[in-house]
Write an enzyme that holds these catalytic residues in place. Structure first.
Site, PDB file in Angstrom:
ATOM      1  N   THR A  39      -2.763   2.463  -0.740  1.00  0.00           N
ATOM      2  CA  THR A  39      -4.098   2.108  -0.233  1.00  0.00           C
ATOM      3  C   THR A  39      -4.619   0.844  -0.903  1.00  0.00           C
ATOM      4  OG1 THR A  39      -4.646   4.367   0.311  1.00  0.00           O
ATOM      5  CG2 THR A  39      -6.493   2.941  -0.154  1.00  0.00           C
TER       6      THR A  39
ATOM      7  N   SER B  44       2.563   5.792   0.041  1.00  0.00           N
ATOM      8  CA  SER B  44       3.350   6.559  -0.945  1.00  0.00           C
ATOM      9  C   SER B  44       3.651   7.982  -0.504  1.00  0.00           C
ATOM     10  CB  SER B  44       2.680   6.537  -2.326  1.00  0.00           C
ATOM     11  OG  SER B  44       1.668   7.503  -2.443  1.00  0.00           O
TER      12      SER B  44
ATOM     13  N   ASP C 158      -1.101   9.005  -3.447  1.00  0.00           N
ATOM     14  CA  ASP C 158      -0.629  10.327  -3.010  1.00  0.00           C
ATOM     15  C   ASP C 158       0.554  10.869  -3.804  1.00  0.00           C
ATOM     16  OD1 ASP C 158      -2.655  10.621  -1.220  1.00  0.00           O
ATOM     17  OD2 ASP C 158      -1.510  10.000   0.535  1.00  0.00           O
TER      18      ASP C 158
HETATM   19  C1  SIN Z   1      -3.627   6.132  -1.333  1.00  0.00           C
HETATM   20  O1  SIN Z   1      -3.053   5.223  -1.899  1.00  0.00           O
HETATM   21  O2  SIN Z   1      -4.767   6.521  -1.721  1.00  0.00           O
HETATM   22  C2  SIN Z   1      -3.085   6.870  -0.151  1.00  0.00           C
HETATM   23  C3  SIN Z   1      -1.902   6.236   0.465  1.00  0.00           C
HETATM   24  C4  SIN Z   1      -0.730   6.169  -0.459  1.00  0.00           C
HETATM   25  O3  SIN Z   1      -0.564   7.053  -1.293  1.00  0.00           O
HETATM   26  O4  SIN Z   1       0.070   5.238  -0.296  1.00  0.00           O
END
Ligand code: SIN
Length: 323
Positions: A13, A63, A97
């Site tokens: 994110t 992720s 994640d």
């Molecule tokens: C995040 O980063 O908060 C969710 C998406 C990910 O884990 O890549």
């Protein structure tokens, strides 16, 4: 004295983009390159205190889709940079994640001698780069402050002004910006206005494993799955996982997220004991977000996870099976 800080980008994110700045959930993770993410953080130059910043894109994934090939590449890049005398610290930008899994994996496979002398700091964001108020830039600045702090050692996770150890950190919130915690232990440190206030000592327990990092990329990763115990659980899931299937590698291990203190529904436990008798290694963790399985005096038929959460117990078991 080193002269460089390396940032390895893996997506998440923190590198995410949405069509509208007000959209904090409908974005696509892993869109912005790590170089460009860093360029947009104006105070970063000052934070580096004269060191050069080297950015390298190792992956660009959400992720939730993290996998062994990225882990193998990441471990190799970390090892290479950490052993470079010119490098003071390595940072990784990562999705939230599975961040705790990557952090624990790296702690387990990187040589303890490297981690004892330099920190490896993972950071992240809960709001995409396109958000009205993205949290990524401040997290990166905090991660740099931690990385350059004299006390910082080992694999650390920095998010929302708190520093966590790889072993204890866990994502606890789906949406909150301070999404992580370290359970009963609390954070290792807080970052306040670029100063790190340590509340505990970074864990320098040497990694017990001798892992051949180049071989990781080509090694067959043992198949280890996670199952959960719950009201009405049966043994059907475990039996179907153990049943031979030519389309997937044979099952080598199972982690069960038990209820409470690692207890199991009797029908599920029967199937797990059968699986164990067939040579599948079974480890008992707890589905509780806090605490750890506390062993009684009598030896248990299914060993517990030594305080590891189910996802980390799975990594430990995979590495044990690979050794
Ligand atoms: C995040 O980063 O908060 C969710 C998406 C990910 O884990 O890549």
């Amino acid at each position: 004295m080193g002269k460089k800080v390396v940032v390895l980008g893996t997506g998440g994110t923190i590198a995410g983009r949405a069509e509208r700045g007000s959209d904090n959930v409908g974005y696509k993770a892993g869109q912005v390159g790590v170089q460009s993410l860093l360029q947009d953080i104006a105070p970063l130059q000052d934070a580096l205190c004269g060191r050069a910043l080297v950015a390298e894109q190792v992956a660009q994934v959400d992720s939730k889709d993290m996998g062994f090939s990225v882990w193998a590449a990441l471990a190799q890049r970390c090892a290479q940079h950490l052993q470079d005398a010119e490098v003071d610290a390595v940072l990784i930008t990562h999705g939230t994640d599975t961040l705790e899994e990557t952090a624990y994996f790296l702690e387990q496979v990187l040589p303890a001698t490297l981690l004892q002398s330099k920190p490896l700091v993972l950071t992240c964001a809960m709001r995409p780069a396109s958000a009205l108020t993205p949290d990524g830039p401040q997290n990166v600045l905090d991660a740099v402050a931690v990385a350059l702090d004299d006390m910082a050692r080992g694999v650390l996770v920095v998010c929302a002004g708190a520093v966590h150890s790889a072993r204890l950190v866990q994502k606890c919130y789906t949406y909150r910006v301070d999404a992580f915690d370290s359970g009963d232990a609390g954070p290792l440190a807080l970052v306040e206005e670029a100063r790190v206030r340590w509340l505990g000592n970074p864990d320098l327990a040497p990694s017990p494993r001798m892992v051949d990092l180049p071989a990781l990329a080509n090694a067959p990763w043992p198949r280890v799955e996670i199952v959960m115990s719950y009201a009405g659980a049966s043994g059907a899931m475990v039996r179907s996982l153990v049943a031979p299937d030519v389309t997937v590698p044979p099952l080598r291990g199972l982690v069960v997220a038990g209820t409470g203190n690692g207890t199991l529904h009797v029908d599920l436990e029967t199937a797990l004991l059968e699986a164990q008798a067939h040579g599948v290694q079974v480890v008992r963790a707890s589905r509780c977000a806090r605490g750890q399985v506390v062993a009684g005096d009598a030896p248990a038929a299914l060993p517990h996870s030594q305080g590891l959460s189910p996802v980390k117990a799975r990594i430990a078991l995979m590495l044990e099976l690979m050794a």
